[in-house]
Design an enzyme around this catalytic site. Structure first.
Site, PDB file in Angstrom:
ATOM      1  CE1 TYR A  23      -3.066  -3.030   0.353  1.00  0.00           C
ATOM      2  CE2 TYR A  23      -3.668  -2.290   2.538  1.00  0.00           C
ATOM      3  CZ  TYR A  23      -3.825  -3.173   1.496  1.00  0.00           C
ATOM      4  OH  TYR A  23      -4.751  -4.181   1.600  1.00  0.00           O
ATOM      5  CE  LYS A  58       2.193 -17.285  -1.636  1.00  0.00           C
ATOM      6  NZ  LYS A  58       1.608 -18.611  -1.390  1.00  0.00           N
ATOM      7  CG  ASP A  90      -0.663 -19.743   0.749  1.00  0.00           C
ATOM      8  OD1 ASP A  90       0.258 -19.613   1.586  1.00  0.00           O
ATOM      9  OD2 ASP A  90      -0.472 -20.282  -0.360  1.00  0.00           O
ATOM     10  CG  ASP A  93      -6.471  -4.603   4.794  1.00  0.00           C
ATOM     11  OD1 ASP A  93      -7.360  -4.589   5.661  1.00  0.00           O
ATOM     12  OD2 ASP A  93      -6.567  -4.006   3.705  1.00  0.00           O
ATOM     13  CG  ASP A 144     -11.380  -7.254   7.286  1.00  0.00           C
ATOM     14  OD1 ASP A 144     -10.828  -6.459   8.079  1.00  0.00           O
ATOM     15  OD2 ASP A 144     -12.137  -6.871   6.369  1.00  0.00           O
TER      16      ASP A 144
HETATM   17 MN    MN Z   1      -9.165  -3.475   5.971  1.00  0.00          MN
END
Ligand code: MN
Ligand code: NAD
Length: 353
Positions: A138, A189, A222, A246, A250
């Site tokens: 990001y 990763k 993963d 991120d 969630d």
């Molecule tokens: Mn988020």
């Protein structure tokens, strides 16, 4: 009397409803405590402000925020504006310049809340996710060329700096060290992302040497989703890149019972700039204005803000009240399967305080 100045930025959608609830609860808590005062100043920045001015916040917005001790944030995002405009115009426009590089997301199954995981209850899921919050995927590097043509290209370049990875890794090891299990899982990763994430792994191994009392392991992102759902007890503190954390946070919030419960702190650990506290959820268009948003994530974010401000006794008192409210099914909002309204939960919390 100790005084803390808080900038309240409710933003959009249910952000307005939950921050109003949070300010009410924190004001009541300060009055009960008697040892400190919270002085809130409200900023009406966000999508409505954008529709009037073409900006999500005024040009001197950061200058206005700088003198505050903390920022209490709701959410950004409106159904009729592109998400990248609203997110970059307000939330990321604060996080990045204020160098809030450590995003901390505690997750627990609270007593009284049902996890979608069969057989998982209180104590089975007790995690802190540390998210790198300023660079990685990001970082905002990239661009588009040949717009609208068949040969259009878009790049989205992830940036990993040694300084940036080192400081988040140190922060994560310190966070793990301060918890009873002293156990950190470094998410990576590095099989597919063979540059940035290989450096990430190398730096993790270097920083680990500074923390001999912290046990750590590595997981590919993963496979991490599988471990989170199948073996939640095997995890404690977790560190991951901006994008990976991120997504994982969630998932963590959902596994703990609802997106409406989970809190976040965007910390500038060196305290050169104010840190920002917010629920992890967004504007929730589907329930905006209905008065049924769950304010617990915002209360819990307020608890993290009090800890940051050095008001540990009040923070502990607030956490006990949150636990009391969560345990009372009559105070569950519809996301938790109940009928309570935001105002009921807020009144219940203040009564519990
Ligand atoms: Mn988020
Ligand atoms: P969302 O978190 O807004 O909603 C996802 C689902 O969870 C919805 O069904 C919603 O009703 C439910 N939910 C979320 N919070 C809740 C609460 N407190 N109480 C009860 N139910 C709750 O995510 P989304 O739908 O992907 O995004 C909506 C908008 O919010 C978008 O514009 C997005 O960009 C923005 N957003 C902002 C932030 C932020 O400001 N930090 C974070 C995520 C999403």
């Amino acid at each position: 009397m100790r005084k803390h100045r808080i900038a309240a930025i409710p933003g959009d959608g249910i952000g307005k409803e939950v921050v109003a609830a949070g300010v009410e609860a924190l004001t009541a808590l300060a009055a009960l405590d008697g040892g400190f005062e919270l002085e809130f100043e409200h900023f009406d920045w966000g999508s409505d402000y954008y529709k009037g001015t073409g900006l999500m916040m005024p040009a001197d917005g950061l200058e206005k925020l700088k003198p505050f001790d903390a920022i209490y944030f709701g959410s950004v995002g409106a159904p009729d504006l592109p998400d990248h405009i609203t997110l970059w115009g307000l939330r990321l426009a604060i996080c990045q310049p204020f160098d809030q590089y450590a995003n901390v997301r505690p997750t627990r199954i609270l007593a009284g809340i049902e996890s979608p995981l069969r057989n998982a209850g209180v104590g089975d899921l007790d995690w802190v996710i540390v998210r790198e919050n300023t660079e990685g995927e990001y970082a905002g590097q990239g661009g588009r060329s040949h717009r609208g043509h068949p040969e259009e290209v878009a790049t989205e370049v992830a940036i990993f700096t040694r300084a940036g990875v080192r400081r988040i890794m140190r922060f994560a090891f310190q966070t793990a060290q301060a918890r009873p299990r002293k156990f950190l899982t470094v998410v990576t990763k590095s099989n597919a992302q063979r540059n940035g994430l290989v450096m990430w792994d190398e730096i993790a191994a270097e920083v680990a040497k500074e923390f001999p009392d912290v046990t750590w392991d590595k997981m590919l992102v993963d496979a991490m989703t599988v471990r989170m759902t199948m073996k939640p007890r095997s995890l404690d503190t977790i560190v991951a890149t901006n994008l990976h954390a991120d997504i994982l946070s969630d998932l963590a919030a959902a596994l703990a019972g609802s997106m409406g419960i989970a809190p976040t702190a965007n910390l500038n650990p060196e305290r050169q700039f104010p840190s920002m506290f917010e629920p992890i959820h967004g504007s929730a268009f589907d329930i905006t204005g209905m008065g049924i948003a769950n304010p617990i994530g915002t209360f819990w974010s307020g608890q993290m803000m009090l800890e940051h401000l050095g008001e540990q006794a009040a923070a502990d008192r607030l956490m006990r009240a949150i636990e009391t409210v969560a345990a009372n099914k009559a105070l569950h909002t519809p996301d938790l399967g109940g009928n309570a309204r935001t105002a009921d939960v807020t009144a219940g919390l203040i009564a519990a305080l």
